[in-house]
Design a protein around this motif. Structure first.
Motif, PDB file in Angstrom:
ATOM      1  N   TRP A 172      -7.473  -1.338   1.679  1.00 53.06           N
ATOM      2  CA  TRP A 172      -6.828  -1.460   0.360  1.00 53.06           C
ATOM      3  C   TRP A 172      -6.563  -2.932   0.054  1.00 53.06           C
ATOM      4  O   TRP A 172      -6.863  -3.422  -1.044  1.00 53.06           O
ATOM      5  CB  TRP A 172      -5.522  -0.675   0.353  1.00 53.06           C
ATOM      6  N   GLU A 188      -8.004  -5.411  -2.906  1.00 52.34           N
ATOM      7  CA  GLU A 188      -7.008  -5.951  -3.840  1.00 52.34           C
ATOM      8  C   GLU A 188      -7.093  -7.469  -3.932  1.00 52.34           C
ATOM      9  O   GLU A 188      -7.063  -8.039  -5.017  1.00 52.34           O
ATOM     10  CB  GLU A 188      -5.604  -5.512  -3.397  1.00 52.34           C
ATOM     11  N   THR A 221       0.835  -1.203   0.000  1.00 57.87           N
ATOM     12  CA  THR A 221       0.000   0.000   0.000  1.00 57.87           C
ATOM     13  C   THR A 221       0.867   1.249   0.000  1.00 57.87           C
ATOM     14  O   THR A 221       0.598   2.218  -0.727  1.00 57.87           O
ATOM     15  CB  THR A 221      -0.934   0.005   1.217  1.00 57.87           C
ATOM     16  N   LEU A 227      -9.751   1.442  -5.399  1.00 57.24           N
ATOM     17  CA  LEU A 227      -8.776   1.327  -4.310  1.00 57.24           C
ATOM     18  C   LEU A 227      -8.535   2.676  -3.639  1.00 57.24           C
ATOM     19  O   LEU A 227      -8.467   2.776  -2.411  1.00 57.24           O
ATOM     20  CB  LEU A 227      -7.454   0.770  -4.849  1.00 57.24           C
ATOM     21  N   SER A 282      -9.829   3.808   0.199  1.00 58.52           N
ATOM     22  CA  SER A 282      -8.733   4.135   1.108  1.00 58.52           C
ATOM     23  C   SER A 282      -8.868   5.540   1.676  1.00 58.52           C
ATOM     24  O   SER A 282      -8.807   5.747   2.896  1.00 58.52           O
ATOM     25  CB  SER A 282      -7.386   3.992   0.387  1.00 58.52           C
TER      26      SER A 282
END
Length: 392
Positions: A215, A219, A186, A299, A303
């Motif tokens: 995140w 993912e 990240t 993402l 975040s």
């Protein structure tokens, strides 16, 4: 991620004749051409004519011709790294054979701990490594037409090296490797966002150490959806976790002995290791099939929204500014690159996936409060704020 090293006997990219850095979509190519093909394989450029009428003499031709050249050289989405990264279905005999024991997370025996009943977990070294990543900036130069595209190209550098391994059991070392992987990855991803890099160092670190788990959750869902879409496996219980580790949620064993004194069936409610939320969002991502730019926006949105809501104040203002910049870039992507000015329905679908994950985070909070009240977990972190909303 290690840097690409070019030796005197390097291989040239079959598309642009620049130094290649590996096998991408079935051929030796550079990372730039691999990233381009990943974005363009199913785009409008496949049906567009040449835009310059002089591409045969160009190292980097126009987009339609570049896509055609990629296809002529053998690039295919059906070759998504399968020739380069072999799926290993053999259970590793040790953590060292698996990924190597994590070096940045230190577990102290209870006899050495500040509490005789708890295992002390020191993540100071991991925090120091994360801080160094942010201060050093991008490991390799990445360009893009705007900040969202640059972030997407940076993310493509991570996903282009997918190598999946099957695991039947997980214990503290594999769990620590997941923490280390998602926190550092990240942070590396954030270094590709120019606006984020303008923040003071301490705010950069604070945000990176806060958002890694949301995140990472998105993912790993996206990687799972991608591999299922590529027909690598069909069982919806098979999911990717951590450093591209493949597990079967119905069959794998999670060793809780380092985490709690209670048996697994009594702590599953608190850990959420086998959460049904994962199935739901993966299925939705398979149907959505987001492009790399869209996934990057997802993402970033999940975040920065999480960081802003958690910290408020200066971080909230910065997070709202980041989201506005990336929303404008996404609009440019839809209108000018995909020529799809009406994209509200697709954007709503993308946000639905993010909302699933945010809902799960909200559900974890009261469970974590209960776990602390009843002293369920026998661990103590050097920096508990890093694991806020993770369930630990």
């Amino acid at each position: 991620m290690s840097k690409c090293m070019v030796t005197p006997n390097f291989t040239l990219c079959k598309v642009c004749a620049q130094p290649a850095n590996g096998n991408h979509f079935g051929i030796q190519s550079c990372r730039a051409c691999a990233a381009f093909f990943r974005r363009a394989a199913h785009s409008k450029w496949g049906s567009q004519p040449c835009r310059s009428h002089n591409c045969e003499r160009k190292l980097i031709p126009c987009k339609p011709c570049r896509l055609k050249r990629c296809q002529e050289q053998g690039m295919s989405t059906s070759n998504f790294q399968f020739n380069r990264d072999i799926l290993k279905r053999i259970l590793p005999r040790s953590v060292e054979m698996f990924v190597g024991k994590p070096e940045s997370v230190i577990f102290c025996d209870s006899s050495e701990s500040v509490s005789s009943e708890k295992t002390f977990i020191n993540v100071q070294k991991l925090i120091d490594n994360t801080s160094a990543i942010l201060k050093n900036g991008m490991e390799t130069p990445v360009s893009g037409r705007n900040q969202l595209q640059k972030l997407a190209n940076g993310f493509g550098g991570f996903t282009s090296q997918v190598s999946v391994k099957f695991l039947k059991t997980m214990s503290k070392d594999e769990t620590a490797d997941c923490w280390e992987y998602y926190i550092t990855t990240t942070a590396r991803w954030l270094t590709f966002f120019d606006e984020f890099r303008l923040l003071p160092d301490e705010l950069q670190l604070k945000i990176a150490l806060a958002v890694w788990h949301v995140w990472g959750r998105l993912e790993k869902h996206a990687i799972t959806a991608l591999l299922r879409k590529q027909n690598l496996f069909s069982d919806r219980h098979m999911v990717v976790v951590g450093r591209n580790v493949l597990i079967n949620l119905e069959e794998f064993d999670y060793d809780h002995t380092w985490l709690t004194k209670y048996p697994p069936e009594q702590v599953e409610f608190f850990t959420g290791v086998k959460s049904m939320e994962l199935y739901e969002s993966v299925d939705y991502l398979i149907d959505l099939e987001p492009t790399q730019v869209e996934l990057t926006y997802m993402l970033a949105q999940i975040s920065f929204q999480y960081a802003g809501q958690r910290f408020q104040g200066e971080i909230l203002k910065a997070s709202e500014r980041f989201q506005q910049i990336l929303s404008n870039d996404l609009h440019d992507y839809y209108v000018n690159e995909l020529e799809k000015p009406r994209y509200s329905e697709r954007l709503a679908k993308m946000m639905k996936v993010n909302n699933m994950i945010q809902r799960h985070v909200r559900e974890i909070r009261p469970r974590a409060d209960l776990a602390r009240t009843f002293d369920i977990f026998s661990v103590e972190f050097s920096h508990p704020e890093v694991f806020h909303d993770t369930g630990f």
